[in-house]
Design a protein around this motif. Structure first.
Motif, short mmCIF file in Angstrom:
data_model
loop_
_atom_site.label_atom_id
_atom_site.label_comp_id
_atom_site.label_asym_id
_atom_site.label_seq_id
_atom_site.Cartn_x
_atom_site.Cartn_y
_atom_site.Cartn_z
N ASP A 1 -5.90 -27.78 10.83
CA ASP A 1 -7.14 -27.70 10.07
C ASP A 1 -8.26 -27.44 11.08
O ASP A 1 -8.12 -27.75 12.26
N GLU B 1 -17.23 -34.88 6.36
CA GLU B 1 -16.39 -33.88 5.69
C GLU B 1 -15.09 -33.64 6.45
O GLU B 1 -14.02 -33.51 5.85
N THR C 1 -11.60 -34.66 4.76
CA THR C 1 -10.65 -33.58 4.50
C THR C 1 -9.34 -33.84 5.21
O THR C 1 -8.25 -33.65 4.64
#
Length: 210
Positions: free
Chosen positions: A149, A163, A167
């Motif tokens: 990611d 975030e 995530t």
């Protein structure tokens, strides 16, 4: 303030790694307590903080380990890689060398972590855009090459910090739930085939009483 619940459905251990000075401790403190201190000293060995998040109807306790970036501590921190469900590799977008050094960190991750650990690459210090030395595309490409990611963030301004952690936590949860379903599916298949039925196993003959 960190929200740490005594009850939870999952415990995830997440490791922060990367060169000294890239802002790992600052990012962690920003995420946990929404604080930023320019006077952080370099992490010695390892430190960790706890918080709890609610994801997809589940309570997730995060145990986030902040590891030292100095070379002399690498042997000490390597043991923590094997225990992690997720590893966040941080570099400084204003320091190209920290990005180039991700190659050695990735080798260390591959050598010491489990094969199914989730990875995230984070470029920190986007508040200092005028001094950027690593492009967003470079970060995206590296993350793509290693199946990681990717986020760019700023511990100073707090941009994308929550975030990124949220995530990553959700992606670890999806991964773990997917693995569980596969295990359950495999067990069901074995039962259907009768491979787990003790009645299919050859019975041992009773010893002869002579």
């Amino acid at each position: 303030m960190a929200n740490v619940s005594t009850s939870y459905d999952y415990l995830f251990k997440v490791l922060l790694c990367g060169d000294c000075g890239v802002g790992k401790t600052s990012m962690l403190c920003r995420f946990i307590s929404d604080e930023m201190n320019d006077a952080y000293i370099a992490t010695i060995g390892v430190d960790f903080k706890l918080t709890t998040l609610e994801m997809r109807g589940k309570m997730i306790k995060l145990q986030i380990w902040d590891t030292a970036g100095q070379e002399r501590f690498k042997a000490l921190t390597a043991q923590y890689y094997r225990r992690a469900q997720g590893i966040m590799l941080v570099y400084d977008i204003t320091n190209e060398q920290t990005f180039e050094n991700t190659a050695s960190w990735l080798r260390m991750i591959q050598e010491n972590s489990t094969s199914d650990v989730k990875l995230m690459l984070i470029g920190n210090k986007i508040d200092n855009e005028q001094k950027r030395q690593v492009t967003t595309h470079q970060g995206q490409q590296l993350a793509k090459d290693y199946g990681m990611d990717f986020f760019e963030a700023s511990a100073l301004s707090s941009e994308n910090v929550s975030e990124a952690f949220s995530t990553f936590t959700e992606n670890i949860l999806k991964h773990m739930q997917g693995r569980y379903k596969e295990m359950v599916g495999s067990q069901v298949s074995l039962n259907k085939l009768g491979l787990n039925d003790s009645s299919t196993k050859p019975k041992r003959e009773s010893p002869c009483a002579c």
